[in-house]
Scaffold this motif. Sequence first.
Motif, PDB file in Angstrom:
ATOM      1  N   UNK A   1      45.343  46.411  47.084  1.00  0.00           N
ATOM      2  CA  UNK A   1      45.514  45.325  48.054  1.00  0.00           C
ATOM      3  C   UNK A   1      44.199  44.885  48.678  1.00  0.00           C
ATOM      4  N   UNK A   2      43.200  45.749  48.711  1.00  0.00           N
ATOM      5  CA  UNK A   2      41.958  45.467  49.424  1.00  0.00           C
ATOM      6  C   UNK A   2      40.893  44.853  48.533  1.00  0.00           C
ATOM      7  N   UNK A   3      41.282  43.955  47.615  1.00  0.00           N
ATOM      8  CA  UNK A   3      40.307  43.293  46.752  1.00  0.00           C
ATOM      9  C   UNK A   3      39.408  42.393  47.571  1.00  0.00           C
ATOM     10  N   UNK A   4      38.168  42.292  47.163  1.00  0.00           N
ATOM     11  CA  UNK A   4      37.221  41.389  47.794  1.00  0.00           C
ATOM     12  C   UNK A   4      37.636  39.947  47.499  1.00  0.00           C
ATOM     13  N   UNK A   5      37.648  39.084  48.498  1.00  0.00           N
ATOM     14  CA  UNK A   5      38.069  37.697  48.311  1.00  0.00           C
ATOM     15  C   UNK A   5      37.160  36.925  47.367  1.00  0.00           C
ATOM     16  N   UNK A   6      35.927  37.380  47.147  1.00  0.00           N
ATOM     17  CA  UNK A   6      34.988  36.677  46.287  1.00  0.00           C
ATOM     18  C   UNK A   6      34.860  37.319  44.913  1.00  0.00           C
ATOM     19  N   UNK A   7      35.834  38.101  44.493  1.00  0.00           N
ATOM     20  CA  UNK A   7      35.747  38.819  43.233  1.00  0.00           C
ATOM     21  C   UNK A   7      36.008  37.887  42.062  1.00  0.00           C
ATOM     22  N   UNK A   8      35.104  37.907  41.085  1.00  0.00           N
ATOM     23  CA  UNK A   8      35.266  37.152  39.852  1.00  0.00           C
ATOM     24  C   UNK A   8      35.167  38.132  38.699  1.00  0.00           C
ATOM     25  N   UNK A   9      36.238  38.304  37.966  1.00  0.00           N
ATOM     26  CA  UNK A   9      36.235  39.162  36.786  1.00  0.00           C
ATOM     27  C   UNK A   9      36.851  38.363  35.657  1.00  0.00           C
ATOM     28  N   UNK A  10      36.179  38.337  34.520  1.00  0.00           N
ATOM     29  CA  UNK A  10      36.691  37.627  33.364  1.00  0.00           C
ATOM     30  C   UNK A  10      36.764  38.581  32.181  1.00  0.00           C
ATOM     31  N   UNK A  11      37.614  38.291  31.202  1.00  0.00           N
ATOM     32  CA  UNK A  11      37.662  39.117  30.004  1.00  0.00           C
ATOM     33  C   UNK A  11      36.282  39.203  29.354  1.00  0.00           C
ATOM     34  N   UNK A  12      35.896  40.401  28.961  1.00  0.00           N
ATOM     35  CA  UNK A  12      34.579  40.642  28.382  1.00  0.00           C
ATOM     36  C   UNK A  12      33.612  41.284  29.360  1.00  0.00           C
ATOM     37  N   UNK A  13      33.887  41.171  30.661  1.00  0.00           N
ATOM     38  CA  UNK A  13      33.047  41.818  31.673  1.00  0.00           C
ATOM     39  C   UNK A  13      33.166  43.331  31.553  1.00  0.00           C
ATOM     40  N   UNK A  14      32.194  44.045  32.102  1.00  0.00           N
ATOM     41  CA  UNK A  14      32.244  45.507  32.193  1.00  0.00           C
ATOM     42  C   UNK A  14      32.480  45.876  33.655  1.00  0.00           C
ATOM     43  N   UNK A  15      33.346  46.859  33.887  1.00  0.00           N
ATOM     44  CA  UNK A  15      33.681  47.269  35.251  1.00  0.00           C
ATOM     45  C   UNK A  15      33.662  48.790  35.376  1.00  0.00           C
ATOM     46  N   UNK A  16      33.551  49.258  36.594  1.00  0.00           N
ATOM     47  CA  UNK A  16      33.737  50.667  36.924  1.00  0.00           C
ATOM     48  C   UNK A  16      35.082  50.784  37.627  1.00  0.00           C
ATOM     49  N   UNK A  17      35.803  51.862  37.365  1.00  0.00           N
ATOM     50  CA  UNK A  17      37.111  52.088  37.989  1.00  0.00           C
ATOM     51  C   UNK A  17      37.000  53.301  38.904  1.00  0.00           C
ATOM     52  N   UNK A  18      37.342  53.101  40.165  1.00  0.00           N
ATOM     53  CA  UNK A  18      37.295  54.166  41.164  1.00  0.00           C
ATOM     54  C   UNK A  18      38.715  54.477  41.622  1.00  0.00           C
ATOM     55  N   UNK A  19      38.918  55.706  42.051  1.00  0.00           N
ATOM     56  CA  UNK A  19      40.189  56.102  42.644  1.00  0.00           C
ATOM     57  C   UNK A  19      39.908  56.605  44.065  1.00  0.00           C
ATOM     58  N   UNK A  20      40.734  56.166  44.996  1.00  0.00           N
ATOM     59  CA  UNK A  20      40.626  56.627  46.380  1.00  0.00           C
ATOM     60  C   UNK A  20      41.920  57.332  46.743  1.00  0.00           C
ATOM     61  N   UNK A  21      41.788  58.503  47.307  1.00  0.00           N
ATOM     62  CA  UNK A  21      42.966  59.277  47.693  1.00  0.00           C
ATOM     63  C   UNK A  21      42.672  60.016  48.988  1.00  0.00           C
ATOM     64  N   UNK A  22      43.718  60.425  49.655  1.00  0.00           N
ATOM     65  CA  UNK A  22      43.576  61.207  50.884  1.00  0.00           C
ATOM     66  C   UNK A  22      43.536  62.690  50.544  1.00  0.00           C
ATOM     67  N   UNK A  23      42.625  63.402  51.183  1.00  0.00           N
ATOM     68  CA  UNK A  23      42.500  64.844  50.978  1.00  0.00           C
ATOM     69  C   UNK A  23      42.679  65.525  52.331  1.00  0.00           C
TER      70      UNK A  23
END
Length: 81
Positions: free
Chosen positions: A8-30
């Motif tokens: 839900x907390x995506x940046x309003x200025x995010x532009x991602x298109x097919x072919x781009x490279x991304x990093x995937x992070x996970x956030x959890x409560x500990x």
Amino acid sequence: AMTVELGKNNDDNMFITPGDKVDVYITRNRKIAKDQSESVTQLLLGNIRVLAVNDLMLGGGPVMLAKSPTQVQKTLTLEVS
């Protein structure tokens, strides 16, 4: 391939298109104490190619997707092995 839902907390200025490279992070409560917890963010996957954004697939044309009331990025399909 795997599809991930964007949080839900995506940046309003995010532009991602097919072919781009991304990093995937996970956030959890500990839990750190009886009644205390902290958020921990870790890199899950790095430098992963995006195959599709929502229904737009790689090779579907040079379309720039932007977050707007009518066009919201909800899912990314990623190339993984």
